[in-house]
Design a protein around this motif. Sequence first.
Motif, short mmCIF file in Angstrom:
data_model
loop_
_atom_site.label_atom_id
_atom_site.label_comp_id
_atom_site.label_asym_id
_atom_site.label_seq_id
_atom_site.Cartn_x
_atom_site.Cartn_y
_atom_site.Cartn_z
N PRO A 2 57.51 35.45 45.35
CA PRO A 2 56.06 35.32 45.20
C PRO A 2 55.50 34.16 46.03
N LYS A 3 54.24 34.30 46.41
CA LYS A 3 53.57 33.24 47.18
C LYS A 3 53.35 32.02 46.30
N SER A 4 53.38 30.85 46.91
CA SER A 4 53.09 29.61 46.20
C SER A 4 51.58 29.50 46.01
N TRP A 5 51.16 28.58 45.14
CA TRP A 5 49.73 28.36 44.94
C TRP A 5 49.10 27.86 46.24
N THR A 6 49.84 27.09 47.02
CA THR A 6 49.33 26.60 48.31
C THR A 6 49.06 27.78 49.24
N GLU A 7 49.99 28.74 49.30
CA GLU A 7 49.80 29.92 50.15
C GLU A 7 48.63 30.76 49.66
N LYS A 8 48.51 30.94 48.36
CA LYS A 8 47.41 31.71 47.80
C LYS A 8 46.07 31.03 48.08
N PHE A 9 46.08 29.68 48.05
CA PHE A 9 44.85 28.91 48.28
C PHE A 9 44.31 29.13 49.69
N ALA A 10 45.19 29.39 50.64
CA ALA A 10 44.79 29.54 52.04
C ALA A 10 44.24 30.93 52.38
N THR A 37 36.23 31.97 48.80
CA THR A 37 37.65 31.69 49.01
C THR A 37 38.06 30.69 47.93
N PRO A 38 39.34 30.53 47.70
CA PRO A 38 39.76 29.48 46.76
C PRO A 38 39.25 28.10 47.19
N ALA A 39 39.23 27.84 48.49
CA ALA A 39 38.77 26.54 48.98
C ALA A 39 37.28 26.34 48.71
N VAL A 40 36.48 27.39 48.85
CA VAL A 40 35.04 27.31 48.57
C VAL A 40 34.82 27.02 47.09
N VAL A 41 35.57 27.71 46.24
CA VAL A 41 35.45 27.49 44.79
C VAL A 41 35.89 26.07 44.44
N ALA A 42 36.99 25.62 45.01
CA ALA A 42 37.49 24.27 44.74
C ALA A 42 36.49 23.21 45.20
N ALA A 43 35.88 23.42 46.36
CA ALA A 43 34.89 22.45 46.87
C ALA A 43 33.69 22.38 45.94
N TYR A 44 33.26 23.51 45.42
CA TYR A 44 32.15 23.53 44.46
C TYR A 44 32.53 22.75 43.21
N ASP A 61 26.36 31.99 40.62
CA ASP A 61 24.97 31.95 41.09
C ASP A 61 24.79 30.89 42.18
N ASP A 62 25.35 29.71 41.95
CA ASP A 62 25.21 28.62 42.93
C ASP A 62 25.89 28.97 44.25
N LEU A 63 27.08 29.55 44.18
CA LEU A 63 27.79 29.93 45.40
C LEU A 63 27.03 31.02 46.16
N ALA A 64 26.51 31.99 45.43
CA ALA A 64 25.73 33.06 46.08
C ALA A 64 24.52 32.48 46.81
N ALA A 65 23.80 31.60 46.14
CA ALA A 65 22.62 30.99 46.76
C ALA A 65 23.00 30.20 48.01
N ALA A 66 24.09 29.47 47.93
CA ALA A 66 24.53 28.65 49.06
C ALA A 66 24.94 29.50 50.27
N HIS A 67 25.33 30.73 50.02
CA HIS A 67 25.79 31.61 51.10
C HIS A 67 24.80 32.74 51.39
N ARG A 68 23.58 32.60 50.87
CA ARG A 68 22.50 33.58 51.08
C ARG A 68 22.91 35.00 50.68
N LEU A 81 39.14 30.68 41.14
CA LEU A 81 39.12 29.50 40.27
C LEU A 81 40.51 29.26 39.70
N ARG A 82 41.19 30.32 39.33
CA ARG A 82 42.54 30.16 38.81
C ARG A 82 43.47 29.59 39.88
N ILE A 83 43.39 30.10 41.09
CA ILE A 83 44.23 29.59 42.17
C ILE A 83 43.95 28.11 42.41
N ALA A 84 42.68 27.74 42.48
CA ALA A 84 42.32 26.33 42.69
C ALA A 84 42.82 25.46 41.54
N SER A 85 42.74 25.98 40.33
CA SER A 85 43.19 25.23 39.15
C SER A 85 44.70 25.05 39.15
#
Length: 135
Positions: A2-10, A37-44, A61-68, A81-85
């Motif tokens: 299985p992929k690592s969380w780091t690989e899934k995050f990318a 992406t996991p990175a976008v969720v983690a940054a939020y 809602d916030d992510l949708a607004a930020a990305h139009r 969110l689970r991957i980032a967590s």
Amino acid sequence: MPKSWTEKFAHPPKPSVSKLGKPYAGHGEGEKMLIPTPAVVAAYVAKIPTGESRTMPQLRDDLAAAHRADFTCPLTAGIFLRIASELAWEQHQNGKPLSEITPFWRAVDLKSPMAKKLACGVDFILKQRRREGIA
């Protein structure tokens, strides 16, 4: 293996916004859906101030607004969110201080099925939320 969380995050590497060709998740044809992406969720989540929390609907809602976009895909937002967590928890277990990881406890609902699945356990999330004064 299985992929690592780091690989899934990318993966996926970039967020995308697509017009729906048919209704999905209560939204109609032609609406624009963000797949983050996991990175976008983690940054939020990293920008949520100490002592505050966000619900999954707020996050989407916030992510949708930020990305139009009209909305954020509820399925991928939860998965990411689970991957980032899990990645943050893994980093903490490998010695990173809490102040240097994604503060996922500010966005994970204690009553959600995901909270029960996380490697850190619900008790860790509860402890961090209490430490920050999050109800």
